[in-house]
Design an enzyme around this catalytic site. Structure first.
Site, short mmCIF file in Angstrom:
data_model
loop_
_atom_site.label_atom_id
_atom_site.label_comp_id
_atom_site.label_asym_id
_atom_site.label_seq_id
_atom_site.Cartn_x
_atom_site.Cartn_y
_atom_site.Cartn_z
N ASP A 84 0.85 -1.19 0.00
CA ASP A 84 0.00 0.00 0.00
C ASP A 84 0.89 1.24 0.00
O ASP A 84 1.80 1.36 0.83
CB ASP A 84 -0.91 0.00 1.24
CG ASP A 84 -1.90 1.14 1.21
OD1 ASP A 84 -2.97 0.99 0.60
OD2 ASP A 84 -1.59 2.20 1.80
N ASN A 92 -2.30 13.00 -3.73
CA ASN A 92 -3.34 13.44 -4.67
C ASN A 92 -3.80 14.86 -4.37
O ASN A 92 -3.99 15.67 -5.27
CB ASN A 92 -4.54 12.49 -4.61
CG ASN A 92 -4.45 11.37 -5.64
OD1 ASN A 92 -3.63 11.41 -6.55
ND2 ASN A 92 -5.30 10.37 -5.48
N ASP A 101 -2.34 9.30 -10.58
CA ASP A 101 -2.47 8.22 -11.57
C ASP A 101 -1.12 7.84 -12.15
O ASP A 101 -0.81 6.65 -12.33
CB ASP A 101 -3.41 8.64 -12.70
CG ASP A 101 -4.87 8.68 -12.27
OD1 ASP A 101 -5.18 8.20 -11.16
OD2 ASP A 101 -5.69 9.19 -13.05
N GLU A 127 -4.81 2.47 -4.11
CA GLU A 127 -3.35 2.47 -4.16
C GLU A 127 -2.76 1.18 -3.60
O GLU A 127 -1.58 1.11 -3.25
CB GLU A 127 -2.79 3.66 -3.38
CG GLU A 127 -3.06 3.65 -1.89
CD GLU A 127 -4.40 4.28 -1.50
OE1 GLU A 127 -4.52 4.69 -0.33
OE2 GLU A 127 -5.30 4.35 -2.35
#
Length: 211
Positions: A84, A92, A101, A127
Protein backbone atom coordinates in the site's frame (compact mmCIF):
# COMPACT_ATOMS: atom_id res chain seq x y z
CA UNK A 1 -29.54 -11.93 -80.60
CA UNK A 2 -26.04 -12.18 -82.01
CA UNK A 3 -24.37 -15.18 -80.31
CA UNK A 4 -21.12 -13.27 -79.86
CA UNK A 5 -22.96 -10.38 -78.19
CA UNK A 6 -24.79 -12.82 -75.91
CA UNK A 7 -21.51 -14.49 -74.95
CA UNK A 8 -19.97 -11.10 -74.22
CA UNK A 9 -22.98 -10.11 -72.08
CA UNK A 10 -22.77 -13.34 -70.11
CA UNK A 11 -19.04 -12.87 -69.65
CA UNK A 12 -19.57 -9.38 -68.24
CA UNK A 13 -22.24 -10.71 -65.88
CA UNK A 14 -19.90 -13.44 -64.72
CA UNK A 15 -17.05 -10.97 -64.19
CA UNK A 16 -19.37 -8.71 -62.18
CA UNK A 17 -20.57 -11.63 -60.09
CA UNK A 18 -16.96 -12.65 -59.38
CA UNK A 19 -16.04 -9.07 -58.46
CA UNK A 20 -19.05 -8.87 -56.14
CA UNK A 21 -18.04 -12.17 -54.52
CA UNK A 22 -14.46 -10.96 -53.98
CA UNK A 23 -15.77 -7.70 -52.49
CA UNK A 24 -18.07 -9.58 -50.12
CA UNK A 25 -15.23 -11.92 -49.13
CA UNK A 26 -12.96 -8.94 -48.37
CA UNK A 27 -15.70 -7.28 -46.36
CA UNK A 28 -16.29 -10.52 -44.47
CA UNK A 29 -12.58 -10.79 -43.66
CA UNK A 30 -12.47 -7.17 -42.45
CA UNK A 31 -15.53 -7.81 -40.29
CA UNK A 32 -13.92 -10.96 -38.87
CA UNK A 33 -10.73 -9.06 -38.04
CA UNK A 34 -12.73 -6.29 -36.37
CA UNK A 35 -14.69 -8.89 -34.39
CA UNK A 36 -11.51 -10.65 -33.25
CA UNK A 37 -9.97 -7.32 -32.27
CA UNK A 38 -13.07 -6.37 -30.29
CA UNK A 39 -13.12 -9.75 -28.53
CA UNK A 40 -9.43 -9.41 -27.65
CA UNK A 41 -10.11 -5.95 -26.22
CA UNK A 42 -13.01 -7.31 -24.15
CA UNK A 43 -10.79 -10.08 -22.78
CA UNK A 44 -8.15 -7.51 -21.90
CA UNK A 45 -10.69 -5.28 -20.17
CA UNK A 46 -11.99 -8.26 -18.21
CA UNK A 47 -8.53 -9.18 -16.88
CA UNK A 48 -6.49 -5.97 -16.79
CA UNK A 49 -6.61 -2.86 -14.64
CA UNK A 50 -7.15 -0.08 -17.21
CA UNK A 51 -4.95 2.47 -15.44
CA UNK A 52 -1.82 0.50 -14.58
CA UNK A 53 -1.98 -2.36 -17.08
CA UNK A 54 -1.40 -5.03 -14.41
CA UNK A 55 -3.89 -7.78 -13.63
CA UNK A 56 -7.14 -6.89 -11.92
CA UNK A 57 -8.83 -8.36 -8.86
CA UNK A 58 -10.88 -10.80 -10.92
CA UNK A 59 -7.70 -12.46 -12.18
CA UNK A 60 -6.27 -12.54 -8.67
CA UNK A 61 -9.30 -14.34 -7.24
CA UNK A 62 -9.06 -17.04 -9.91
CA UNK A 63 -5.29 -17.49 -9.61
CA UNK A 64 -5.39 -17.49 -5.82
CA UNK A 65 -7.86 -20.36 -5.77
CA UNK A 66 -5.92 -22.33 -8.38
CA UNK A 67 -2.49 -21.80 -6.80
CA UNK A 68 -3.83 -22.54 -3.33
CA UNK A 69 -5.32 -25.85 -4.46
CA UNK A 70 -2.10 -26.79 -6.27
CA UNK A 71 0.11 -25.91 -3.31
CA UNK A 72 -2.09 -27.83 -0.88
CA UNK A 73 -2.27 -30.90 -3.10
CA UNK A 74 1.46 -31.14 -3.83
CA UNK A 75 2.84 -29.73 -0.59
CA UNK A 76 4.29 -26.65 -2.27
CA UNK A 77 4.88 -23.20 -0.81
CA UNK A 78 3.16 -19.98 -1.82
CA UNK A 79 2.94 -16.47 -0.42
CA UNK A 80 0.88 -13.32 -0.73
CA UNK A 81 2.27 -9.81 -0.33
CA UNK A 82 0.03 -6.75 -0.02
CA UNK A 83 1.59 -3.36 -0.73
CA UNK A 84 0.00 0.00 0.00
CA UNK A 85 1.44 3.37 -1.03
CA UNK A 86 1.82 5.54 2.06
CA UNK A 87 -0.06 8.85 2.31
CA UNK A 88 -1.42 8.52 -1.22
CA UNK A 89 -4.48 10.67 -0.59
CA UNK A 90 -2.27 13.53 0.57
CA UNK A 91 -0.17 13.17 -2.57
CA UNK A 92 -3.34 13.44 -4.67
CA UNK A 93 -4.48 16.47 -2.69
CA UNK A 94 -1.15 18.26 -3.12
CA UNK A 95 -0.31 17.43 -6.72
CA UNK A 96 -3.63 16.43 -8.31
CA UNK A 97 -5.14 13.18 -9.54
CA UNK A 98 -3.11 13.15 -12.76
CA UNK A 99 0.07 12.97 -10.73
CA UNK A 100 -1.52 10.31 -8.53
CA UNK A 101 -2.47 8.22 -11.57
CA UNK A 102 1.04 8.58 -12.99
CA UNK A 103 2.48 7.39 -9.67
CA UNK A 104 0.26 4.30 -9.69
CA UNK A 105 1.33 3.48 -13.25
CA UNK A 106 5.01 3.83 -12.34
CA UNK A 107 4.60 1.66 -9.25
CA UNK A 108 2.81 -1.07 -11.20
CA UNK A 109 5.53 -1.08 -13.86
CA UNK A 110 8.22 -1.16 -11.18
CA UNK A 111 6.66 -4.24 -9.58
CA UNK A 112 6.32 -6.06 -12.90
CA UNK A 113 9.98 -5.46 -13.71
CA UNK A 114 11.08 -6.72 -10.29
CA UNK A 115 9.22 -10.03 -10.27
CA UNK A 116 9.45 -13.43 -11.95
CA UNK A 117 7.24 -14.37 -14.88
CA UNK A 118 5.41 -16.84 -12.65
CA UNK A 119 4.50 -14.16 -10.09
CA UNK A 120 1.31 -12.15 -10.44
CA UNK A 121 1.04 -8.39 -9.89
CA UNK A 122 -2.49 -7.17 -9.19
CA UNK A 123 -3.99 -3.78 -8.55
CA UNK A 124 -6.26 -4.78 -5.70
CA UNK A 125 -7.98 -1.44 -5.30
CA UNK A 126 -7.04 2.22 -5.01
CA UNK A 127 -3.35 2.47 -4.16
CA UNK A 128 -3.16 -1.15 -2.95
CA UNK A 129 -1.38 -3.87 -4.93
CA UNK A 130 -1.17 -7.58 -4.26
CA UNK A 131 1.60 -9.96 -5.31
CA UNK A 132 0.81 -13.65 -5.66
CA UNK A 133 4.05 -15.58 -5.27
CA UNK A 134 3.99 -19.31 -6.08
CA UNK A 135 6.81 -21.57 -4.89
CA UNK A 136 7.71 -18.93 -2.29
CA UNK A 137 7.87 -19.25 1.48
CA UNK A 138 7.81 -16.39 3.98
CA UNK A 139 11.59 -16.03 4.19
CA UNK A 140 11.88 -15.84 0.40
CA UNK A 141 9.00 -13.36 0.24
CA UNK A 142 10.72 -11.16 2.80
CA UNK A 143 13.92 -11.21 0.73
CA UNK A 144 11.80 -10.08 -2.22
CA UNK A 145 10.30 -7.36 -0.04
CA UNK A 146 13.80 -6.01 0.63
CA UNK A 147 14.38 -5.80 -3.10
CA UNK A 148 11.06 -4.06 -3.67
CA UNK A 149 11.77 -1.51 -0.94
CA UNK A 150 15.19 -0.83 -2.46
CA UNK A 151 13.61 -0.30 -5.89
CA UNK A 152 11.01 2.09 -4.48
CA UNK A 153 13.57 4.07 -2.50
CA UNK A 154 15.95 4.26 -5.45
CA UNK A 155 13.34 5.29 -8.01
CA UNK A 156 13.09 8.90 -9.17
CA UNK A 157 9.45 9.70 -8.38
CA UNK A 158 9.58 13.34 -9.34
CA UNK A 159 7.87 15.81 -7.05
CA UNK A 160 8.05 13.81 -3.84
CA UNK A 161 9.54 10.51 -2.77
CA UNK A 162 7.09 7.63 -2.49
CA UNK A 163 7.14 5.17 0.41
CA UNK A 164 5.33 1.86 0.66
CA UNK A 165 4.08 -0.34 3.47
CA UNK A 166 3.37 -4.04 3.10
CA UNK A 167 2.39 -7.30 4.68
CA UNK A 168 3.44 -10.87 3.85
CA UNK A 169 1.91 -14.23 4.64
CA UNK A 170 2.71 -17.70 3.36
CA UNK A 171 0.80 -20.95 3.26
CA UNK A 172 0.77 -22.78 6.58
CA UNK A 173 -1.03 -26.02 7.61
CA UNK A 174 -3.39 -23.96 9.77
CA UNK A 175 -4.70 -22.02 6.76
CA UNK A 176 -7.92 -23.60 5.54
CA UNK A 177 -9.07 -21.18 2.82
CA UNK A 178 -7.28 -19.18 0.13
CA UNK A 179 -8.44 -15.84 1.49
CA UNK A 180 -6.99 -16.62 4.90
CA UNK A 181 -3.64 -15.84 3.25
CA UNK A 182 -4.93 -12.46 2.16
CA UNK A 183 -6.36 -11.77 5.62
CA UNK A 184 -3.03 -12.53 7.29
CA UNK A 185 -1.08 -10.41 4.81
CA UNK A 186 -3.55 -7.57 5.32
CA UNK A 187 -3.16 -7.71 9.08
CA UNK A 188 0.62 -7.63 8.67
CA UNK A 189 0.22 -4.60 6.39
CA UNK A 190 -1.67 -2.72 9.06
CA UNK A 191 1.00 -3.68 11.59
CA UNK A 192 3.52 -2.05 9.23
CA UNK A 193 1.36 1.10 9.10
CA UNK A 194 1.10 1.23 12.88
CA UNK A 195 4.86 0.78 13.22
CA UNK A 196 5.53 3.96 11.24
CA UNK A 197 5.03 2.97 7.55
CA UNK A 198 7.80 2.62 4.93
CA UNK A 199 8.31 -1.06 5.84
CA UNK A 200 7.06 -4.56 5.08
CA UNK A 201 6.07 -6.88 7.93
CA UNK A 202 5.49 -10.63 7.86
CA UNK A 203 2.60 -12.39 9.58
CA UNK A 204 5.03 -14.45 11.63
CA UNK A 205 7.08 -11.40 12.60
CA UNK A 206 3.92 -9.55 13.62
CA UNK A 207 2.68 -12.51 15.70
CA UNK A 208 6.04 -12.83 17.50
CA UNK A 209 6.08 -9.10 18.27
CA UNK A 210 2.67 -9.43 19.93
CA UNK A 211 3.74 -12.25 22.23
Amino acid sequence: MDPKAEIERLRRQLDQALNDAVTRENELQRYQQQLESANAKLRELATTDPLTGVANRRVFEARLATDFAHARRYGRSMAVMILDMDNFKQRNDRFGHDEGDATLKRFGALLVRGLRDTDLVVRYGGEEFVLLLPETNESQAMLLSDRIMAMVRGYEWGREQVTVSGGVADLQPSIARPHDLVTRADKALYAAKRAGKDRIVSWTGMAKAQL
